[in-house]
Write a protein that holds these residues in place. Structure first.
Motif, short mmCIF file in Angstrom:
data_model
loop_
_atom_site.label_atom_id
_atom_site.label_comp_id
_atom_site.label_asym_id
_atom_site.label_seq_id
_atom_site.Cartn_x
_atom_site.Cartn_y
_atom_site.Cartn_z
N HIS A 109 14.91 -18.83 -12.86
CA HIS A 109 15.82 -18.99 -11.68
C HIS A 109 17.24 -19.15 -12.07
O HIS A 109 18.35 -19.27 -12.16
N VAL A 110 17.03 -20.46 -13.77
CA VAL A 110 18.34 -20.61 -14.34
C VAL A 110 19.20 -19.12 -14.88
O VAL A 110 20.33 -19.37 -14.51
N ILE A 111 18.84 -18.55 -15.57
CA ILE A 111 19.39 -16.98 -16.03
C ILE A 111 19.96 -15.61 -14.58
O ILE A 111 21.00 -15.65 -14.65
N HIS A 112 19.11 -16.18 -13.75
CA HIS A 112 18.96 -15.30 -13.16
C HIS A 112 20.55 -15.66 -11.81
O HIS A 112 21.38 -15.13 -12.16
N HIS A 113 20.60 -16.89 -11.73
CA HIS A 113 21.73 -17.64 -10.75
C HIS A 113 23.06 -17.55 -11.79
O HIS A 113 24.41 -17.60 -11.47
N GLY A 114 22.70 -18.35 -12.87
CA GLY A 114 24.49 -18.28 -13.48
C GLY A 114 24.28 -17.74 -14.55
O GLY A 114 26.00 -17.45 -14.96
N CYS A 115 24.23 -16.00 -14.81
CA CYS A 115 24.34 -14.88 -14.81
C CYS A 115 25.37 -13.52 -13.51
O CYS A 115 26.10 -13.00 -13.71
N MET A 116 24.98 -13.98 -12.40
CA MET A 116 25.11 -12.96 -11.28
C MET A 116 26.72 -13.33 -11.09
O MET A 116 27.32 -12.43 -11.08
N PRO A 117 27.10 -14.42 -11.07
CA PRO A 117 28.93 -14.66 -11.42
C PRO A 117 29.41 -14.21 -12.09
O PRO A 117 31.15 -13.25 -11.43
N MET A 118 29.38 -14.10 -13.01
CA MET A 118 29.77 -13.51 -14.07
C MET A 118 29.57 -11.79 -14.19
O MET A 118 30.72 -10.99 -13.98
N SER A 119 28.55 -11.48 -13.72
CA SER A 119 28.16 -9.40 -12.97
C SER A 119 28.84 -9.47 -11.96
O SER A 119 29.98 -7.71 -12.20
N VAL A 120 29.20 -10.18 -11.19
CA VAL A 120 29.81 -9.59 -9.78
C VAL A 120 31.36 -9.41 -10.08
O VAL A 120 32.00 -9.14 -9.97
N TRP A 121 32.15 -10.78 -10.92
CA TRP A 121 33.23 -10.13 -11.22
C TRP A 121 33.73 -9.41 -11.41
O TRP A 121 34.69 -9.25 -10.83
N PHE A 122 33.09 -8.94 -12.78
CA PHE A 122 34.10 -8.04 -13.68
C PHE A 122 33.42 -6.87 -12.27
O PHE A 122 34.85 -5.51 -12.42
N GLY A 123 32.49 -6.45 -11.40
CA GLY A 123 32.36 -5.68 -10.58
C GLY A 123 33.61 -5.54 -9.63
O GLY A 123 34.54 -4.80 -9.37
N VAL A 124 33.90 -6.92 -8.70
CA VAL A 124 34.53 -7.52 -8.25
C VAL A 124 36.14 -7.19 -8.87
O VAL A 124 37.49 -6.06 -7.72
N LYS A 125 36.36 -7.65 -10.34
CA LYS A 125 37.86 -7.05 -10.74
C LYS A 125 38.30 -5.99 -10.88
O LYS A 125 39.00 -5.01 -10.81
N PHE A 126 37.27 -4.79 -11.60
CA PHE A 126 37.35 -3.35 -11.88
C PHE A 126 36.82 -2.55 -11.01
O PHE A 126 37.66 -1.22 -11.27
N THR A 127 35.43 -2.54 -9.70
CA THR A 127 35.36 -1.48 -9.98
C THR A 127 35.15 -1.85 -7.93
O THR A 127 34.01 -1.57 -7.64
N PRO A 128 36.06 -2.77 -7.68
CA PRO A 128 35.24 -2.69 -5.94
C PRO A 128 34.82 -1.47 -4.88
O PRO A 128 36.28 -0.70 -4.61
N GLY A 129 34.05 -1.84 -4.27
CA GLY A 129 34.41 -0.51 -3.37
C GLY A 129 33.14 0.36 -4.05
O GLY A 129 33.12 0.65 -5.25
N GLY A 130 32.87 1.17 -3.21
CA GLY A 130 32.30 2.72 -3.90
C GLY A 130 31.28 2.21 -4.93
O GLY A 130 29.88 1.70 -3.60
N HIS A 131 31.07 2.88 -5.37
CA HIS A 131 29.81 3.42 -6.30
C HIS A 131 28.84 1.96 -6.09
O HIS A 131 27.34 1.19 -5.83
N SER A 132 29.95 0.91 -6.92
CA SER A 132 29.50 -0.93 -7.19
C SER A 132 28.75 -1.33 -5.87
O SER A 132 28.60 -2.45 -6.03
N THR A 133 29.24 -0.50 -4.71
CA THR A 133 28.57 -1.85 -2.96
C THR A 133 27.03 -1.57 -2.72
O THR A 133 27.01 -2.40 -2.53
N PHE A 134 26.59 -0.27 -3.14
CA PHE A 134 25.19 -0.46 -3.63
C PHE A 134 24.04 -1.31 -3.85
O PHE A 134 23.03 -1.84 -3.44
N PHE A 135 24.54 -1.66 -4.78
CA PHE A 135 24.40 -3.41 -5.76
C PHE A 135 24.06 -4.27 -4.45
O PHE A 135 23.57 -5.25 -4.79
N GLY A 136 25.03 -4.79 -4.45
CA GLY A 136 25.52 -5.85 -3.54
C GLY A 136 24.76 -5.68 -2.52
O GLY A 136 24.48 -6.40 -1.10
N LEU A 137 24.94 -4.21 -1.07
CA LEU A 137 23.91 -4.42 -0.11
C LEU A 137 22.97 -4.06 -0.39
O LEU A 137 22.40 -4.88 0.76
N LEU A 138 22.22 -3.73 -1.10
CA LEU A 138 20.65 -3.82 -1.27
C LEU A 138 20.81 -5.67 -1.45
O LEU A 138 18.89 -6.08 -1.18
#
Length: 360
Positions: A118-147
């Protein structure tokens, strides 16, 4: 200190030059450190400070709060699912709102729910998503968030019903299938991410590995949880059933042994009825049982001798017998061969009278 500041400055320039210009001015997107600080604070709060503050306090119920919170998460996830292409920052923001899952566990003193997964899942996700939003928003990266938002619609619906009280537990039989859906999600994310190792579509390979390995890590963590929560429970039930069956078999064996021992005892008792032994009112070799002799003469009620002769005192028979004679133990003349001394004297007198009459 100067070396650290130089490293931070170079990293900042790299992010400014390689980051997506559309998200540069979005809240918390200029640097990863605010997000990192929030994540570390979350871990400290739920693993150290929160349990310490709640140690000597009663747990909060929070039923209405939980129902409201989960209902908001359902609506929020549904909106994100619909608007994912245009709402990637809000998806990033949603990872912070999910910290409340753990905070509510701590406030309710449900520390067993604050697992490593539980802690790893919630603790890691903001950092993981931050890099996606910062460098690759939209496109291929949205599949992960959509699902992920689709799974969260179902997951928070489950949590909402669970928070409504015990009367809704009968509708929550599908928890195991929710965990299965989460694992299927990670498999699909792995396939979707790693396909770009074989297909060139101008997507950064670093993010292929970043997203793909996150999916691998979470798949194995959720799989371990699934085995412990469901297969482990099934094993416990199986072991309990085996114990009950073995116990019943042992009880049946003990019952058979008792029956066998009882039968042996009865046989021994029957064998011991010879040589003057008494058992259950049965008479052998002249012994008395229930007032009857073996020869069928009743003793106690009729004051009869076993051989047809005897004497009584106060209507009872004295118990000492020898050679068919009864003894009163000193209160009456001894019986000899079934005749009393008084009877012998009477017989002698009658014989003398007969002789006298014959002489006349």
């Amino acid at each position: 200190m100067a070396l650290i500041m130089k490293y931070i400055d170079s990293m900042q320039r790299y992010m400014d030059s390689h980051g997506d210009s559309r998200t540069k001015d979005w809240p918390m997107m200029s640097s990863p450190f605010p997000t990192l600080a929030v994540c570390l604070t979350y871990v400290y709060l739920v693993k150290v400070l929160g349990p310490r503050l709640m140690e000597n306090r009663k747990p909060f119920r929070l039923q209405n709060t939980l129902v409201f919170y989960n209902a908001v998460q359902v609506i929020f996830s549904a909106w994100l699912f619909y608007e994912m292409v245009h709402a990637c920052w809000w998806y990033y923001f949603s990872k912070f709102t999910e910290f409340l899952d753990t905070i509510f566990f701590v406030l309710r003193k449900k520390t067993s729910q604050v697992t490593t997964l539980h802690v790893i899942h919630h603790g890691c996700m903001p950092m993981s998503v931050w890099f996606g939003v910062k460098f690759t928003p939209g496109g291929h990266s949205t599949f992960f968030g959509l699902l992920n938002t689709f799974v969260h619609i179902i997951m928070y619906t489950y949590y909402m019903f669970s928070a409504m009280g015990p009367q809704y537990q009968k509708y929550l039989w599908w928890k195991k299938y929710l965990t299965t859906l989460q694992m299927v999600q990670f498999v699909l994310i792995m396939v979707h991410a790693f396909q770009l190792l074989f297909i060139d579509c101008n997507y950064p390979k670093a993010f292929v590995w970043w997203i793909g390995m996150h999916a691998v890590m979470f798949f194995f963590l959720f799989n371990e949880f699934y085995k412990n929560a469901y297969k482990g429970r099934r094993t416990k039930h199986k072991n309990l059933l085996m114990f009950i069956l073995q116990r019943k078999e042992k009880d049946d064996d003990d019952l058979d042994v008792q029956k066998t021992n009882k039968a042996v005892t009865e046989e021994q008792q029957k064998a011991s009825l010879t040589n003057g032994h008494i058992s259950n009112g049965v008479v052998s070799n002249g012994s008395l049982a229930n007032g009857l002799t073996k020869n069928g003469y009743k003793m106690a009620s009729t004051s009869l001798l076993a051989n047809g002769s005897g004497t009584t005192l106060n209507g009872s028979i004295k118990p000492t017998t020898a050679n068919g004679s009864l003894h009163k133990n000193g209160d009456a003349p001894l019986l000899v061969n079934g005749h009393s001394k008084m009877g012998v004297e009477l017989s002698t007198q009658l014989t003398q009278r007969k002789l006298q009459q014959q002489q006349k």
